[in-house]
Design a protein around this motif. Structure first.
Motif, PDB file in Angstrom:
ATOM      1  N   ARG A  12       0.874  -1.298  -0.208  1.00 42.99           N
ATOM      2  CA  ARG A  12       0.151  -0.019   0.030  1.00 42.99           C
ATOM      3  C   ARG A  12       0.995   1.261   0.057  1.00 42.99           C
ATOM      4  O   ARG A  12       0.378   2.193  -0.807  1.00 42.99           O
ATOM      5  N   ASP A  13       2.120   1.278   0.886  1.00 42.98           N
ATOM      6  CA  ASP A  13       2.989   2.275   0.896  1.00 42.98           C
ATOM      7  C   ASP A  13       3.749   2.795  -0.334  1.00 42.98           C
ATOM      8  O   ASP A  13       3.685   3.608  -0.911  1.00 42.98           O
ATOM      9  N   ILE A  15       2.592   2.010  -3.382  1.00 38.12           N
ATOM     10  CA  ILE A  15       1.484   2.469  -4.407  1.00 38.12           C
ATOM     11  C   ILE A  15       1.327   3.918  -4.076  1.00 38.12           C
ATOM     12  O   ILE A  15       1.528   4.651  -5.020  1.00 38.12           O
ATOM     13  N   ALA A  16       1.284   4.319  -2.982  1.00 41.68           N
ATOM     14  CA  ALA A  16       1.025   5.680  -2.458  1.00 41.68           C
ATOM     15  C   ALA A  16       2.278   6.498  -2.850  1.00 41.68           C
ATOM     16  O   ALA A  16       2.377   7.448  -3.560  1.00 41.68           O
ATOM     17  N   ARG A  17       3.441   5.929  -2.617  1.00 39.81           N
ATOM     18  CA  ARG A  17       4.767   6.856  -2.755  1.00 39.81           C
ATOM     19  C   ARG A  17       4.868   6.851  -4.089  1.00 39.81           C
ATOM     20  O   ARG A  17       5.713   7.965  -4.530  1.00 39.81           O
ATOM     21  N   HIS A  18       4.827   6.112  -4.988  1.00 36.85           N
ATOM     22  CA  HIS A  18       5.025   6.004  -6.482  1.00 36.85           C
ATOM     23  C   HIS A  18       3.854   6.398  -7.203  1.00 36.85           C
ATOM     24  O   HIS A  18       3.839   6.609  -8.230  1.00 36.85           O
ATOM     25  N   GLY A  19       2.851   6.812  -6.479  1.00 33.67           N
ATOM     26  CA  GLY A  19       1.655   7.389  -7.190  1.00 33.67           C
ATOM     27  C   GLY A  19       0.909   6.464  -8.221  1.00 33.67           C
ATOM     28  O   GLY A  19       0.555   6.665  -9.082  1.00 33.67           O
ATOM     29  N   ALA A  21      -1.819   4.984  -9.004  1.00 41.50           N
ATOM     30  CA  ALA A  21      -3.328   4.888  -9.080  1.00 41.50           C
ATOM     31  C   ALA A  21      -3.703   3.811 -10.249  1.00 41.50           C
ATOM     32  O   ALA A  21      -3.104   4.001 -11.152  1.00 41.50           O
ATOM     33  N   LEU A  32      -2.822  -6.528  -2.212  1.00 39.69           N
ATOM     34  CA  LEU A  32      -1.956  -5.971  -1.148  1.00 39.69           C
ATOM     35  C   LEU A  32      -1.580  -6.901  -0.238  1.00 39.69           C
ATOM     36  O   LEU A  32      -0.751  -6.845   0.787  1.00 39.69           O
ATOM     37  N   PRO A  59       3.162  -2.965  -8.956  1.00 38.98           N
ATOM     38  CA  PRO A  59       3.678  -2.455  -7.852  1.00 38.98           C
ATOM     39  C   PRO A  59       4.466  -3.624  -7.330  1.00 38.98           C
ATOM     40  O   PRO A  59       5.431  -3.218  -6.449  1.00 38.98           O
ATOM     41  N   CYS A  82       5.331   1.834 -13.063  1.00 38.55           N
ATOM     42  CA  CYS A  82       5.599   0.980 -12.073  1.00 38.55           C
ATOM     43  C   CYS A  82       7.356   0.629 -11.676  1.00 38.55           C
ATOM     44  O   CYS A  82       7.578   0.004 -11.050  1.00 38.55           O
ATOM     45  N   THR A 195      -7.287  -4.151  -4.938  1.00 38.77           N
ATOM     46  CA  THR A 195      -7.483  -2.768  -4.697  1.00 38.77           C
ATOM     47  C   THR A 195      -7.324  -2.091  -6.466  1.00 38.77           C
ATOM     48  O   THR A 195      -6.294  -2.414  -6.748  1.00 38.77           O
TER      49      THR A 195
END
Ligand code: SAM
Length: 278
Positions: A12-13, A15-19, A21, A32, A59, A82, A195
Motif C-alpha cells: 500500500r505504501d 503504491i502511494a509513494r510512487h503514485g 493509481a 496487497l 507495484p 511501476c 484494490t
C-alpha cells in the motif's frame, strides 16, 4: 528465505509513494495482502533457483512473493509508472529479478524466461485469455517450454478452463487446457482482496503439462472444437458437417452423430482429432 531478505514496506505504501493509481484500461487490480500473495507463490511448488515469468508485476506484490520463494524471475510490465517500484525489488533481491518494460503480448516469454520456467501472474483481464491460449498452444516436445502455469483469472474464465463435459462452461478452452495438461482451480479469491475491487470474483488456476497424446495435431483438434462448439446446441452431424472427414471420423469411432459437443469428453475429442490428423 524470507528472513534473509530486507524488510519491505507494505505494498500500500509503495503504491502511494510512487503514485500508482490503478488504471482501468491496463486491467490494474492490485493485491496487497502479503499472506495471500505468499499462498499464491507456493502453488507452483518449490521455486528456489527455478526460472519464473510474471506478466504485469505492477507495484510488485506477487513479484516479491515469488522472489521470496527464491525464483529467478523475469517480469514484463506495460505501465512504466511501476518501474521505480520494481527497481526497489531488484535492489532487495540482487540478481533475482529482470524487468522488461513492454507488452507481454509482444514479448518472447520462452526466450526471455528460459526453458522450464514457471509462469505466475495476476493477469490483466484484457490479455489473460490470449496469453493463456498462446502458452497452451506452444510446441510440446514432449512437454512445453514452461513447467507450470499459476494464473489469476476472473472466475468465469477460470471455470471455462477447468470445466467438465455436460456443463455450461465446457467448451473450446476446456479442451485446449485439458487435452495435454491437468488444470484445476487452486484458490478462489474474493473481489475484496483487490484494490480496486473488480466487479466479479477471481480464481487462481494451476495448470501442469502432461506428455501430449500421440498422433494428434493441435490444428485439427482446434478446427474440430471450433466447429463443434461453434453451434453447441446443435447435434454433431450438423455442427461438424462442414469439416472435411469429421462425420466419417465419428462413424469410424462409433460416436453417435446425434450427440452434442458438450457431451463429448476431452479424450473423445482427442480420438476424433487423431483420425482427422492422419
Ligand atoms: N501483479 C500485480 C498484483 O498482483 O497486484 C498487478 C496485477 S494487475 C491485475 C495487472 C498488471 O498487468 C498491471 O500492472 C498492468 O499494468 C499490467 N499489464 C496490463 N496489460 C499488460 C500487457 N499487455 N503486458 C504487460 N503487462 C500488462
Amino acid at each position: 528465505m524470507a528472513d534473509s531478505h530486507p524488510a519491505l514496506p507494505p505494498i500500500r505504501d509503495v503504491i502511494a509513494r510512487h503514485g500508482l493509481a490503478a488504471s482501468k484500461a491496463l486491467g490494474q487490480n492490485f493485491l496487497l495482502d502479503e499472506q495471500l500473495l505468499g499462498r499464491i507463490a507456493v502453488i507452483p511448488g518449490p521455486l528456489e533457483g527455478a526460472p519464473a515469468f510474471e506478466v504485469g508485476p505492477g507495484p510488485g506484490g506477487l513479484t516479491r512473493a515469488i522472489l521470496r520463494a527464491g525464483a529467478r524471475l523475469v517480469a514484463v510490465e506495460r505501465d512504466d509508472r511501476c518501474l521505480p517500484a520494481l527497481a526497489e525489488l531488484q535492489q532487495a533481491f540482487p540478481g533475482q529479478l529482470r524487468v522488461i518494460s513492454g507488452d507481454a503480448m509482444q514479448v518472447d516469454a520462452r526466450g526471455e524466461a528460459g526453458e522450464g520456467a514457471h509462469i505466475i501472474a495476476n493477469l490483466p483481464y484484457n490479455v489473460g485469455t490470449p496469453l493463456l491460449v498462446g502458452w497452451l498452444s506452444a510446441a510440446w516436445e514432449p512437454l512445453p517450454w514452461w513447467a507450470s502455469l499459476t494464473l489469476m483469472f476472473q472466475m468465469e474464465v477460470a471455470e471455462r478452463i477447468v470445466a467438465k463435459p455436460g456443463t455450461d462452461h465446457y467448451g473450446r478452452l476446456a479442451v485446449l487446457a485439458q487435452w495435454r495438461s491437468d488444470a484445476r482451480i487452486a484458490m478462489k479469491v474474493h473481489r475484496s482482496a483487490f484494490t480496486p475491487p473488480p466487479k466479479v470474483m477471481s480464481a487462481v488456476v494451476h495448470i501442469t503439462p502432461k506428455p501430449a497424446p500421440q498422433g494428434v495435431n493441435l490444428k485439427h483438434l482446434e478446427r474440430l472444437t471450433a466447429a463443434a462448439f461453434g453451434q453447441r446446441r446443435k447435434m454433431l452431424r450438423q455442427s461438424v458437417k462442414g469439416l472435411p472427414g469429421a462425420l466419417d471420423a465419428l462413424a469410424a469411432l462409433g460416436i453417435d452423430p446425434q450427440r452434442r459437443a458438450e457431451t463429448l469428453s476431452v479424450e473423445v475429442f482427442v480420438d476424433v482429432a487423431r483420425v482427422l490428423s492422419r
